[in-house]
Design a protein around this motif. Structure first.
Motif, mmCIF file in Angstrom:
data_model
loop_
_atom_site.group_PDB
_atom_site.id
_atom_site.type_symbol
_atom_site.label_atom_id
_atom_site.label_comp_id
_atom_site.label_asym_id
_atom_site.label_seq_id
_atom_site.Cartn_x
_atom_site.Cartn_y
_atom_site.Cartn_z
ATOM 1 N N ALA A 67 15.330 29.697 -7.134
ATOM 2 C CA ALA A 67 16.349 30.188 -8.060
ATOM 3 C C ALA A 67 17.279 31.189 -7.379
ATOM 4 N N ARG A 68 16.735 32.089 -6.555
ATOM 5 C CA ARG A 68 17.579 33.062 -5.837
ATOM 6 C C ARG A 68 18.530 32.366 -4.877
ATOM 7 N N HIS A 69 18.028 31.316 -4.198
ATOM 8 C CA HIS A 69 18.880 30.596 -3.257
ATOM 9 C C HIS A 69 20.014 29.878 -3.980
ATOM 10 N N MET A 70 19.732 29.310 -5.156
ATOM 11 C CA MET A 70 20.763 28.592 -5.905
ATOM 12 C C MET A 70 21.864 29.540 -6.390
ATOM 13 N N ARG A 71 21.508 30.815 -6.642
ATOM 14 C CA ARG A 71 22.517 31.778 -7.093
ATOM 15 C C ARG A 71 23.509 32.105 -5.986
ATOM 16 N N THR A 72 23.142 31.901 -4.714
ATOM 17 C CA THR A 72 24.023 32.253 -3.591
ATOM 18 C C THR A 72 24.961 31.119 -3.192
ATOM 19 N N ILE A 73 24.848 29.922 -3.829
ATOM 20 C CA ILE A 73 25.662 28.776 -3.438
ATOM 21 C C ILE A 73 27.097 28.975 -3.912
ATOM 22 N N ARG A 74 28.062 28.788 -2.960
ATOM 23 C CA ARG A 74 29.490 28.824 -3.268
ATOM 24 C C ARG A 74 30.170 27.707 -2.483
ATOM 25 N N ASP A 75 31.466 27.549 -2.693
ATOM 26 C CA ASP A 75 32.202 26.488 -2.004
ATOM 27 C C ASP A 75 32.169 26.667 -0.493
ATOM 28 N N ASP A 76 32.165 27.908 -0.059
ATOM 29 C CA ASP A 76 32.148 28.172 1.381
ATOM 30 C C ASP A 76 30.749 28.424 1.925
ATOM 31 N N ASN A 77 29.722 28.203 1.100
ATOM 32 C CA ASN A 77 28.345 28.441 1.540
ATOM 33 C C ASN A 77 27.471 27.312 1.010
ATOM 34 N N LEU A 78 27.430 26.197 1.743
ATOM 35 C CA LEU A 78 26.651 25.015 1.353
ATOM 36 C C LEU A 78 25.445 24.831 2.269
ATOM 37 N N LYS A 79 24.732 25.918 2.513
ATOM 38 C CA LYS A 79 23.556 25.813 3.384
ATOM 39 C C LYS A 79 22.351 25.316 2.573
ATOM 40 N N VAL A 80 21.467 24.576 3.255
ATOM 41 C CA VAL A 80 20.281 24.031 2.594
ATOM 42 C C VAL A 80 19.149 25.046 2.653
ATOM 43 N N MET A 81 18.163 24.821 1.795
ATOM 44 C CA MET A 81 16.984 25.698 1.753
ATOM 45 C C MET A 81 15.876 25.083 2.586
ATOM 46 N N ILE A 82 15.238 25.902 3.396
ATOM 47 C CA ILE A 82 14.164 25.419 4.274
ATOM 48 C C ILE A 82 12.937 25.079 3.423
ATOM 49 N N ASN A 83 12.426 23.865 3.623
ATOM 50 C CA ASN A 83 11.228 23.407 2.895
ATOM 51 C C ASN A 83 10.193 22.957 3.911
ATOM 52 N N ASN B 75 4.686 21.440 1.941
ATOM 53 C CA ASN B 75 5.059 21.685 0.552
ATOM 54 C C ASN B 75 5.698 20.446 -0.072
ATOM 55 N N GLN B 76 5.030 19.298 0.042
ATOM 56 C CA GLN B 76 5.583 18.053 -0.478
ATOM 57 C C GLN B 76 5.006 17.727 -1.853
ATOM 58 N N ASP B 77 5.060 18.715 -2.780
ATOM 59 C CA ASP B 77 4.637 18.486 -4.154
ATOM 60 C C ASP B 77 5.876 18.383 -5.044
ATOM 61 N N GLU B 78 5.710 18.616 -6.376
ATOM 62 C CA GLU B 78 6.849 18.500 -7.277
ATOM 63 C C GLU B 78 7.944 19.512 -6.947
ATOM 64 N N ILE B 79 7.525 20.768 -6.636
ATOM 65 C CA ILE B 79 8.527 21.778 -6.280
ATOM 66 C C ILE B 79 9.182 21.427 -4.952
ATOM 67 N N GLY B 80 8.374 20.901 -4.021
ATOM 68 C CA GLY B 80 8.951 20.451 -2.756
ATOM 69 C C GLY B 80 9.925 19.315 -2.965
ATOM 70 N N PHE B 81 9.591 18.397 -3.903
ATOM 71 C CA PHE B 81 10.523 17.306 -4.219
ATOM 72 C C PHE B 81 11.809 17.850 -4.834
ATOM 73 N N LEU B 82 11.670 18.880 -5.710
ATOM 74 C CA LEU B 82 12.855 19.497 -6.299
ATOM 75 C C LEU B 82 13.717 20.148 -5.227
ATOM 76 N N THR B 83 13.087 20.825 -4.272
ATOM 77 C CA THR B 83 13.839 21.455 -3.183
ATOM 78 C C THR B 83 14.515 20.405 -2.313
ATOM 79 N N SER B 84 13.790 19.325 -1.998
ATOM 80 C CA SER B 84 14.373 18.262 -1.178
ATOM 81 C C SER B 84 15.551 17.622 -1.890
ATOM 82 N N THR B 85 15.414 17.407 -3.213
ATOM 83 C CA THR B 85 16.522 16.831 -3.975
ATOM 84 C C THR B 85 17.726 17.766 -3.996
#
Length: 579
Positions: free
Chosen positions: A312-328, A332-342
């Protein structure tokens, strides 16, 4: 309140407290029924032990069939061997191994003997004895045995445990004359194994009573010394089942084949002393396990909550000039990992869309080049096949010329047309070329016949409607050794065009045929029929003709194992348009 505290509070209120309260309540409720549950369980153990004993008895009784249907045994007992040397040879060579094998397979058997009924049969000690050598006390019980039936006899020989003997008559090969009496003596190990399976031991004793109420054998101790009092107590209860007195718990079962009653009994104070100790241990184990699971659940919930908060904290920092991905991390390949990968895939996709127009132009150019290349290849194939045919005709090789011509027509029909439909005559010609090629390959093993009683030039049809059906007939027809005959007939009936493709091949198994017929009628999932068995191809043809002709157009299949298969198409008549 943080999500971690909410998870912990929810666990305590919804799971922990209700489990403890319900556990205490349930324990208090079932304590009064514990006695009956215990005795009922012991009764089931006794009945299961009897089932195992009966299976052992049936296995021992099967020795009779092994001997009855062995021609060497029946010939020996029927006096077919004229000399003693022949009898001894047959016994040592063929009969003695049967006795040895039977006793080896059935470890409960103590001895196997056959009492011969004919005087001319050569006697062999401990194996083939004269009927007069049998115990006179046992003769009345075995003299009137019914054909195909045996009898178990309990013999009281003064030992600590009764012995059991099985008797059954052996007949000649025509089942017209008794030629011997089989005797199988059983060791005490079988009944001991039954006692053990019935639960005898520790605080439980097993007693064996005769039908007259005499105590035959007992293990351990029992609370009543007077055996007659035991039988009177049992007689006043159910013939089979269990009951509880103030001091004793009694399970009983009557074994009709052996003519005995088995009683398993225990002292109430001894049995429930052990049960109470196990109950306390069970309660303590549940409490400890619940505490351990609570701690594990806390750490698991905390880990999940932290990962959600970090996302949630990482999603709050997303802007047009900041499209960096979150390290997974890889672990951590469970449901939350799937959500992060998506989420990461969405960020990457957004970044890719920036240059979408430029990439589309490149793909359009590449597609145009491939279309041009695809137009060149079929013409080269046609010219090559035509060249082969001309060379074959020049060399007077008619077979090569014909097969090149047929194959060329098939390729031109498959690759050249830009339309999805054609006329029925073109489809029939394609099938003829296809069969001509197979006929050239298998020679006399394939024969085919066409009966066209319709204006095939005026009937529209989808391309490759018949070829998959004929291909099925060829493939499954050639799986048999006899010559295969394929017949294709076309006729017009009541506004329908009926096309029948029949072969005399191997046919389809009944369960497989029913599955295909269900698929064609109800339109089930095509993946339910493996494609390598032909069902998927039939399903595709059926769906194509329903979509093309509409109405009641359909594909039907009939088959008989070993006689062949018939495919029938009913097509709502659809003429070629004038345009």
């Amino acid at each position: 309140m943080s999500i971690v505290r909410k998870i912990i509070l929810g666990y305590v209120v919804i799971i922990f407290i209700p489990v403890i309260v319900f556990g205490i309540y349930y324990y208090n409720q079932i304590y009064g029924n514990l006695t009956h549950q215990l005795v009922d369980g012991r009764q089931k153990i006794l009945e299961q032990a009897y089932s195992n004993l009966r299976a052992d008895m049936v296995r021992i009784e099967s020795v009779h069939r092994l001997l009855q249907y062995n021609p060497y045994v029946t010939d020996y007992l029927d006096g077919m061997y004229e000399s003693e040397s022949e009898s001894v040879y047959a016994y040592l060579r063929y009969i003695s191994p049967l006795f040895t094998q039977s006793m080896f397979v059935n470890s409960e058997i103590e001895s196997i003997m056959i009492y011969k009924r004919k005087d001319e049969v050569f006697p062999i000690a401990k194996q083939f004895l004269d009927k007069n050598d049998m115990d006179p006390a046992l003769r009345p019980a075995v003299d009137h045995l019914k054909p195909g039936s045996g009898i178990w006899i309990r013999q009281a020989d003064g030992q600590s445990e009764p012995s059991f003997i099985y008797y059954q008559d052996i007949y000649n090969n025509y089942i017209t004359e008794k030629i011997g009496l089989l005797e199988i003596r059983i060791s005490h190990e079988m009944i001991r194994k039954f006692y053990k399976a019935a639960g005898a031991g520790n605080h439980w004793s097993a007693l064996l009573f005769s039908e007259e109420g005499d105590l035959l054998f007992s293990t351990g101790r029992h609370s009543t010394a007077d055996n007659r009092a035991w039988m009177e107590l049992i007689a006043g209860r159910n013939a089979d089942g269990y009951f509880i007195t103030r001091k004793s718990i009694v399970n009983q079962l009557y074994i009709e084949d052996l003519g005995v009653r088995v009683v398993v009994t225990g002292q109430v104070e001894d049995v429930f002393q052990s049960v109470r100790r196990k109950e306390m241990f069970l309660i303590a184990a549940i409490v400890v396990l619940l505490i351990v699971l609570s701690v594990i659940y806390y750490f698991l919930a905390s880990t999940i909550a932290k990962r959600i908060l970090r996302l949630a904290r990482h999603m709050r920092t997303i802007r047009d000039d900041n499209l960096k991905v979150m390290i997974n991390r890889q672990d951590n390949q469970d449901e939350i990992g799937f959500l992060t990968s998506t989420y990461n895939a969405m960020i990457k996709r957004m970044d890719e869309l920036i240059n979408n127009v430029h990439r589309a132009e490149i793909l359009n150019k590449e597609a145009a080049y491939k279309v041009l290349q695809a137009q060149i290849k079929p013409h080269f194939l046609y010219n090559t096949l035509e060249t082969i045919r001309m060379l074959a005709e020049a060399n007077n090789d008619k077979e090569v010329a014909d097969i090149s011509y047929w194959f060329g027509r098939l390729m031109r029909y498959s690759l050249s047309s830009q339309k999805d439909d054609t006329v029925l005559r073109s489809e029939i010609e394609t099938v003829m070329f296809y069969l001509n090629i197979h006929k050239m390959r298998v020679r006399d093993r394939l024969d085919y016949q066409f009966e066209i009683a319709a204006q095939a030039d005026t009937i529209q049809c989808p391309r490759f409607m018949l070829q998959p059906l004929v291909e099925n007939s060829v493939i499954h027809g050639l799986s048999v050794l006899r010559p295969v005959q394929i017949k294709l007939s076309v006729e017009e009936i009541d506004g329908y065009v009926r096309i029948v493709i029949a072969d005399n091949g191997a046919g389809i198994p009944m369960d497989r045929l029913q599955g295909i017929q269900t698929l064609l009628m109800r339109g089930l999932d095509a993946k339910a029929i493996p494609s390598d068995e032909g069902g998927l191809g039939l399903y595709n043809v059926s769906e194509r003709i329903k979509a093309f002709y509409g109405g009641e157009s359909r594909l039907e299949i009939e088959s008989e194992r070993g006689k062949g298969t018939t495919l029938t198409l009913f097509l709502l008549k659809k003429a070629v348009s004038d345009t």
